[in-house]
Design a protein around this motif. Structure first.
Motif, PDB file in Angstrom:
ATOM      1  N   SER A  83       0.820  -1.207   0.000  1.00  0.00           N
ATOM      2  CA  SER A  83       0.000   0.000   0.000  1.00  0.00           C
ATOM      3  C   SER A  83       0.854   1.258   0.000  1.00  0.00           C
ATOM      4  O   SER A  83       0.492   2.270  -0.613  1.00  0.00           O
ATOM      5  CB  SER A  83      -0.921  -0.004   1.225  1.00  0.00           C
ATOM      6  N   GLY A  84       2.004   1.208   0.663  1.00  0.00           N
ATOM      7  CA  GLY A  84       2.810   2.407   0.821  1.00  0.00           C
ATOM      8  C   GLY A  84       3.825   2.643  -0.276  1.00  0.00           C
ATOM      9  O   GLY A  84       4.465   3.703  -0.292  1.00  0.00           O
ATOM     10  N   THR A  85       3.997   1.673  -1.213  1.00  0.00           N
ATOM     11  CA  THR A  85       5.078   1.832  -2.190  1.00  0.00           C
ATOM     12  C   THR A  85       4.672   1.702  -3.650  1.00  0.00           C
ATOM     13  O   THR A  85       5.388   2.211  -4.520  1.00  0.00           O
ATOM     14  CB  THR A  85       6.201   0.806  -1.921  1.00  0.00           C
ATOM     15  N   ILE A  86       3.563   1.050  -3.964  1.00  0.00           N
ATOM     16  CA  ILE A  86       3.267   0.783  -5.370  1.00  0.00           C
ATOM     17  C   ILE A  86       2.312   1.824  -5.952  1.00  0.00           C
ATOM     18  O   ILE A  86       1.430   2.351  -5.251  1.00  0.00           O
ATOM     19  CB  ILE A  86       2.680  -0.638  -5.552  1.00  0.00           C
ATOM     20  N   LEU A  87       2.512   2.136  -7.232  1.00  0.00           N
ATOM     21  CA  LEU A  87       1.613   3.057  -7.924  1.00  0.00           C
ATOM     22  C   LEU A  87       0.204   2.480  -7.986  1.00  0.00           C
ATOM     23  O   LEU A  87       0.023   1.271  -8.098  1.00  0.00           O
ATOM     24  CB  LEU A  87       2.114   3.313  -9.352  1.00  0.00           C
ATOM     25  N   ARG A  88      -0.775   3.378  -7.954  1.00  0.00           N
ATOM     26  CA  ARG A  88      -2.173   2.929  -8.027  1.00  0.00           C
ATOM     27  C   ARG A  88      -2.621   2.790  -9.480  1.00  0.00           C
ATOM     28  O   ARG A  88      -3.475   3.485  -9.992  1.00  0.00           O
ATOM     29  CB  ARG A  88      -3.089   3.914  -7.289  1.00  0.00           C
ATOM     30  N   GLY A  89      -1.984   1.818 -10.160  1.00  0.00           N
ATOM     31  CA  GLY A  89      -2.343   1.516 -11.529  1.00  0.00           C
ATOM     32  C   GLY A  89      -2.907   0.112 -11.620  1.00  0.00           C
ATOM     33  O   GLY A  89      -3.384  -0.467 -10.632  1.00  0.00           O
ATOM     34  N   GLN A  90      -2.829  -0.478 -12.798  1.00  0.00           N
ATOM     35  CA  GLN A  90      -3.376  -1.816 -12.984  1.00  0.00           C
ATOM     36  C   GLN A  90      -2.677  -2.878 -12.131  1.00  0.00           C
ATOM     37  O   GLN A  90      -3.345  -3.783 -11.608  1.00  0.00           O
ATOM     38  CB  GLN A  90      -3.339  -2.201 -14.463  1.00  0.00           C
ATOM     39  N   PRO A  91      -1.341  -2.820 -11.937  1.00  0.00           N
ATOM     40  CA  PRO A  91      -0.725  -3.813 -11.044  1.00  0.00           C
ATOM     41  C   PRO A  91      -1.344  -3.801  -9.650  1.00  0.00           C
ATOM     42  O   PRO A  91      -1.642  -4.866  -9.092  1.00  0.00           O
ATOM     43  CB  PRO A  91       0.748  -3.383 -11.020  1.00  0.00           C
TER      44      PRO A  91
END
Length: 312
Positions: free
Chosen positions: A146-154
């Motif tokens: 939650s704290g590191t990944i972009l809020r895209g399709q992945p």
């Protein structure tokens, strides 16, 4: 996004959630077994929840609390054991290291390394400390993600795997409880039924909802209210309603045309949860209601698999 990448991300998170859920089931199962020492059925309840009783009997293990826990936590031949789930999550993450953050990979890999150390030092632990460790590592993975990944399709595929698995777990736990005490016949257990009180409290704790129940109802634990909270509450992170509110939002972020069957099914299930009430579920029979939900949740997983995760 490539179907191969999406599939690895989805199953990476789904196996992480499955390992945590298995730890929750076993932790609560051991507590209930202590309360029901005279009841042989208490020892195998985790097998009933996870639909693995036949596989367990074929493996030839003893129908004891420890025998069941070792099978569901460590058995190498059981694909959904905690050890195998953590290994499968790591293998899926390793296949798509370029699509996740370095912190996510380090967390998953460190969990696997710590698991091997526990196996060497402690044998195959099945105590409360081990189950707490599994839950904590899952919480850490979700927090890092939650704290590191972009809020895209992945992110959408990672979260989708988590939530579909979580909905299945909540329904299974509640379904087994209702199979033993059909609330359509007995909607409110007597307040002095101590065994049933502890059983319901264990159900709530298994989905981290004991405090939420107290905050919501501020009254004695009641089977009807437990069902209402775990099925219909839109604010409880492990309720069926919360899960399907999020599933519908996640599917809306993915390509629309390919996912029409999945989005249609998710919208139908979500609408039933959003506009239904516990009285309707009780009139059908809560056990039957939950079994139907489990089948629909499996169909949704298959629809997601067909729409986005199969190689074309």
């Amino acid at each position: 996004m490539l179907s191969r990448v999406a599939s690895h991300l989805y199953w990476m998170s789904r196996y992480q959630e499955r390992a945590e859920n298995m730890a929750r089931i076993l932790d609560v199962g051991q507590s209930l077994a202590l309360l029901s020492a005279q009841d042989d059925g208490a020892a195998i309840e985790p097998l009933i929840i996870t639909d693995t009783l036949v596989a367990f009997d074929e493996a030839g293990g003893p129908r004891t609390t420890e025998g069941v826990a070792r099978f569901l936590a460590w058995d190498a031949a059981h694909p959904s054991s905690i050890a195998n789930c953590l290994e499968s999550s790591r293998e899926n993450a390793r296949a798509v290291r370029g699509a996740i953050t370095s912190e996510m990979w380090e967390t998953i890999n460190d969990t696997w390394l710590q698991l091997q150390q526990r196996r060497r030092v402690e044998g195959q632990p099945v105590d409360a400390g081990f189950f707490d460790w599994v839950k904590e590592r899952s919480h850490q993975f979700r927090g890092v993600t939650s704290g590191t990944i972009l809020r895209g399709q992945p992110w959408a595929f990672i979260r989708l795997g988590t939530i579909i698995e979580r909905a299945d777990n909540t329904a299974r736990i509640l379904s087994v409880k209702q199979g033993a005490v059909d609330t359509a016949v007995r909607p409110t257990p007597p307040a002095d039924d101590i065994a049933d009180y502890y059983s319901l409290a264990a159900v709530l704790r298994s989905v981290s909802a004991f405090e939420a129940y107290q905050d919501t109802y501020r009254d004695v634990i009641d089977a009807r209210r437990v069902a209402e909270l775990l099925i219909l509450d839109p604010k409880l992170p492990r309720s069926l309603r919360f899960c399907y509110d999020e599933i519908e939002a996640l599917l809306d972020q993915l390509p629309k045309q390919a996912g029409r069957p999945a989005r249609r099914l998710a919208a139908t299930i979500q609408a039933g949860l959003a506009h239904g009430d516990v009285a309707e579920a009780l009139s059908l029979g809560l056990y039957e209601f939950l079994e139907r939900f489990l089948k629909e949740n499996v169909l949704l997983g298959e629809a997601v698999q067909s729409a986005y995760l199969e190689l074309t």
